[in-house]
Write a protein that holds these residues in place. Structure first.
Motif, PDB file in Angstrom:
ATOM      1  N   TRP A   1       0.867  -1.173   0.000  1.00  0.00           N
ATOM      2  CA  TRP A   1       0.000   0.000   0.000  1.00  0.00           C
ATOM      3  C   TRP A   1       0.906   1.225   0.000  1.00  0.00           C
ATOM      4  O   TRP A   1       1.854   1.290   0.785  1.00  0.00           O
ATOM      5  CB  TRP A   1      -0.925   0.014   1.219  1.00  0.00           C
ATOM      6  CG  TRP A   1      -2.004  -1.018   1.094  1.00  0.00           C
ATOM      7  CD1 TRP A   1      -1.946  -2.327   1.482  1.00  0.00           C
ATOM      8  CD2 TRP A   1      -3.285  -0.823   0.501  1.00  0.00           C
ATOM      9  NE1 TRP A   1      -3.119  -2.976   1.176  1.00  0.00           N
ATOM     10  CE2 TRP A   1      -3.968  -2.071   0.566  1.00  0.00           C
ATOM     11  CE3 TRP A   1      -3.930   0.267  -0.079  1.00  0.00           C
ATOM     12  CZ2 TRP A   1      -5.256  -2.243   0.070  1.00  0.00           C
ATOM     13  CZ3 TRP A   1      -5.219   0.091  -0.568  1.00  0.00           C
ATOM     14  CH2 TRP A   1      -5.872  -1.141  -0.492  1.00  0.00           C
ATOM     15  N   SER A   2       0.641   2.176  -0.880  1.00  0.00           N
ATOM     16  CA  SER A   2       1.508   3.336  -1.025  1.00  0.00           C
ATOM     17  C   SER A   2       0.676   4.613  -0.992  1.00  0.00           C
ATOM     18  O   SER A   2      -0.329   4.727  -1.706  1.00  0.00           O
ATOM     19  CB  SER A   2       2.298   3.253  -2.334  1.00  0.00           C
ATOM     20  OG  SER A   2       3.239   4.295  -2.420  1.00  0.00           O
ATOM     21  N   VAL A   3       1.088   5.574  -0.169  1.00  0.00           N
ATOM     22  CA  VAL A   3       0.357   6.832  -0.013  1.00  0.00           C
ATOM     23  C   VAL A   3       1.155   7.966  -0.650  1.00  0.00           C
ATOM     24  O   VAL A   3       2.326   8.171  -0.324  1.00  0.00           O
ATOM     25  CB  VAL A   3       0.096   7.150   1.470  1.00  0.00           C
ATOM     26  CG1 VAL A   3      -0.754   8.419   1.601  1.00  0.00           C
ATOM     27  CG2 VAL A   3      -0.587   5.980   2.169  1.00  0.00           C
ATOM     28  N   GLU A   4       0.502   8.703  -1.546  1.00  0.00           N
ATOM     29  CA  GLU A   4       1.134   9.816  -2.248  1.00  0.00           C
ATOM     30  C   GLU A   4       0.299  11.081  -2.051  1.00  0.00           C
ATOM     31  O   GLU A   4      -0.916  11.072  -2.228  1.00  0.00           O
ATOM     32  CB  GLU A   4       1.254   9.498  -3.747  1.00  0.00           C
ATOM     33  CG  GLU A   4       1.685  10.655  -4.631  1.00  0.00           C
ATOM     34  CD  GLU A   4       2.998  11.277  -4.220  1.00  0.00           C
ATOM     35  OE1 GLU A   4       3.053  12.520  -4.069  1.00  0.00           O
ATOM     36  OE2 GLU A   4       3.988  10.535  -4.029  1.00  0.00           O
ATOM     37  N   ARG A   5       0.951  12.178  -1.701  1.00  0.00           N
ATOM     38  CA  ARG A   5       0.266  13.440  -1.418  1.00  0.00           C
ATOM     39  C   ARG A   5      -0.260  14.123  -2.667  1.00  0.00           C
ATOM     40  O   ARG A   5      -1.335  14.731  -2.663  1.00  0.00           O
ATOM     41  CB  ARG A   5       1.240  14.375  -0.683  1.00  0.00           C
ATOM     42  CG  ARG A   5       0.698  15.736  -0.331  1.00  0.00           C
ATOM     43  CD  ARG A   5       1.743  16.549   0.413  1.00  0.00           C
ATOM     44  NE  ARG A   5       2.898  16.842  -0.419  1.00  0.00           N
ATOM     45  CZ  ARG A   5       3.007  17.937  -1.176  1.00  0.00           C
ATOM     46  NH1 ARG A   5       2.039  18.815  -1.221  1.00  0.00           N
ATOM     47  NH2 ARG A   5       4.103  18.141  -1.886  1.00  0.00           N
TER      48      ARG A   5
ATOM     49  N   GLU B   1      -6.243   2.271   8.405  1.00  0.00           N
ATOM     50  CA  GLU B   1      -7.321   1.314   8.117  1.00  0.00           C
ATOM     51  C   GLU B   1      -6.806   0.001   7.550  1.00  0.00           C
ATOM     52  O   GLU B   1      -7.544  -1.003   7.549  1.00  0.00           O
ATOM     53  CB  GLU B   1      -8.351   1.933   7.169  1.00  0.00           C
ATOM     54  CG  GLU B   1      -7.812   2.377   5.828  1.00  0.00           C
ATOM     55  CD  GLU B   1      -7.380   3.832   5.812  1.00  0.00           C
ATOM     56  OE1 GLU B   1      -7.516   4.456   4.739  1.00  0.00           O
ATOM     57  OE2 GLU B   1      -6.904   4.328   6.854  1.00  0.00           O
ATOM     58  N   ARG B   2      -5.576  -0.039   7.087  1.00  0.00           N
ATOM     59  CA  ARG B   2      -4.986  -1.276   6.547  1.00  0.00           C
ATOM     60  C   ARG B   2      -3.923  -1.869   7.483  1.00  0.00           C
ATOM     61  O   ARG B   2      -3.342  -2.907   7.170  1.00  0.00           O
ATOM     62  CB  ARG B   2      -4.359  -1.010   5.184  1.00  0.00           C
ATOM     63  CG  ARG B   2      -5.337  -0.513   4.131  1.00  0.00           C
ATOM     64  CD  ARG B   2      -6.231  -1.619   3.646  1.00  0.00           C
ATOM     65  NE  ARG B   2      -7.202  -1.126   2.675  1.00  0.00           N
ATOM     66  CZ  ARG B   2      -8.073  -1.903   2.027  1.00  0.00           C
ATOM     67  NH1 ARG B   2      -8.086  -3.209   2.263  1.00  0.00           N
ATOM     68  NH2 ARG B   2      -8.912  -1.383   1.177  1.00  0.00           N
TER      69      ARG B   2
ATOM     70  N   PHE C   1       4.494   4.639  13.931  1.00  0.00           N
ATOM     71  CA  PHE C   1       4.954   3.656  14.904  1.00  0.00           C
ATOM     72  C   PHE C   1       3.825   2.705  15.315  1.00  0.00           C
ATOM     73  O   PHE C   1       4.046   1.509  15.501  1.00  0.00           O
ATOM     74  CB  PHE C   1       5.524   4.351  16.141  1.00  0.00           C
ATOM     75  CG  PHE C   1       6.873   4.983  15.929  1.00  0.00           C
ATOM     76  CD1 PHE C   1       7.992   4.199  15.678  1.00  0.00           C
ATOM     77  CD2 PHE C   1       7.030   6.354  15.989  1.00  0.00           C
ATOM     78  CE1 PHE C   1       9.242   4.765  15.485  1.00  0.00           C
ATOM     79  CE2 PHE C   1       8.275   6.938  15.802  1.00  0.00           C
ATOM     80  CZ  PHE C   1       9.382   6.149  15.543  1.00  0.00           C
ATOM     81  N   ASP C   2       2.616   3.251  15.443  1.00  0.00           N
ATOM     82  CA  ASP C   2       1.473   2.432  15.859  1.00  0.00           C
ATOM     83  C   ASP C   2       1.032   1.447  14.781  1.00  0.00           C
ATOM     84  O   ASP C   2       0.263   0.519  15.059  1.00  0.00           O
ATOM     85  CB  ASP C   2       0.282   3.328  16.225  1.00  0.00           C
ATOM     86  CG  ASP C   2       0.551   4.181  17.444  1.00  0.00           C
ATOM     87  OD1 ASP C   2       1.374   3.764  18.283  1.00  0.00           O
ATOM     88  OD2 ASP C   2      -0.045   5.274  17.548  1.00  0.00           O
ATOM     89  N   GLN C   3       1.496   1.650  13.544  1.00  0.00           N
ATOM     90  CA  GLN C   3       1.034   0.823  12.429  1.00  0.00           C
ATOM     91  C   GLN C   3       2.023  -0.280  12.045  1.00  0.00           C
ATOM     92  O   GLN C   3       1.782  -1.029  11.101  1.00  0.00           O
ATOM     93  CB  GLN C   3       0.732   1.730  11.228  1.00  0.00           C
ATOM     94  CG  GLN C   3      -0.404   2.702  11.518  1.00  0.00           C
ATOM     95  CD  GLN C   3      -0.642   3.719  10.424  1.00  0.00           C
ATOM     96  OE1 GLN C   3      -0.568   3.404   9.236  1.00  0.00           O
ATOM     97  NE2 GLN C   3      -0.924   4.958  10.811  1.00  0.00           N
TER      98      GLN C   3
END
Length: 215
Positions: A105-109, A142-143, A163-165
């Motif tokens: 999963w990749s997050v891009e702004r 969520e993932r 850190f929590d993920q």
């Protein structure tokens, strides 16, 4: 031409990556397989396998192959892993990871950058890589949890939500420091604690977001 690119990839792996100490065979194999030239602008494809970063538009870059390999090796990815990437860029790092792990999963702004990355990933058949537009400094809770998290832009410190993920036993790799020079660090989760080690100096574009730098 494709044969020339394949030869360039083999030389890239042997001379730029293996010769400089990267030894994880899964990482080396993935970088031999992923066509890096399809992740850079067409007018720069001639330079795709050189030992340097390249611009991809919107003031973003694709990291030099050696640093991609180092960060991937630090993450110690396994075939069954789920990985979170912060900062999709052109999609190359995600494609390399996608050759090794079960899911990325990749997050891009930047929406336009994310759209181009999706086209690049589709072109190479990276169906297990999913791109999301959003504030990467928040992660993708969520993932979660993830077996590994890789941050491909520079933050003043590791964004706290990440850190929590991280799953127990998982790793988080990120460049941390100023806007212009950072230390590449690897955190390994051991229950409620993290063991950290430093790889050395790097230079990445800034990570923009709630827990990163301001625009």
């Amino acid at each position: 031409m494709e044969q020339d690119f394949a030869q360039a990839r083999r030389l890239m792996v042997e001379h730029q990556i293996r010769a400089r100490g990267v030894s994880n065979e899964r990482v080396l194999a993935a970088m031999r397989e992923v066509p890096r030239h399809l992740f850079v602008p067409e007018d720069l494809r001639y330079a795709a396998y050189g030992d340097h970063p390249l611009p991809i538009g919107e003031e973003q870059t694709i990291s030099q192959p050696y640093i991609v390999a180092v960060m991937t090796e630090l993450l110690s990815p396994e075939p069954g892993d789920r990985i979170l990437e912060i900062g999709t860029g052109s999609g190359y790092q995600a494609a390399v990871l996608g050759r090794i792990v079960r899911e990325v999963w990749s997050v891009e702004r930047i929406a336009s950058v994310a759209a181009q990355a999706e086209r690049n990933l589709e072109a190479v058949g990276a169906a297990n890589v999913h791109v999301v537009v959003g504030d990467g400094t928040l992660g993708l809770p969520e993932r979660a949890p993830y077996d590994g998290i890789i941050v491909t832009a520079a933050a003043p410190s590791v964004p706290e939500p990440l850190f929590d993920q991280v799953a127990d036993g998982g790793r988080l790799v990120a460049p941390v420091g100023s806007r212009h020079l950072q230390d590449l660090v690897c955190y390994t989760r051991r229950g409620g604690d993290f063991v950290v080690r430093s790889w050395g100096g790097v230079a990445f574009v800034p990570l923009i977001g709630t827990y990163g730098w301001e625009v």
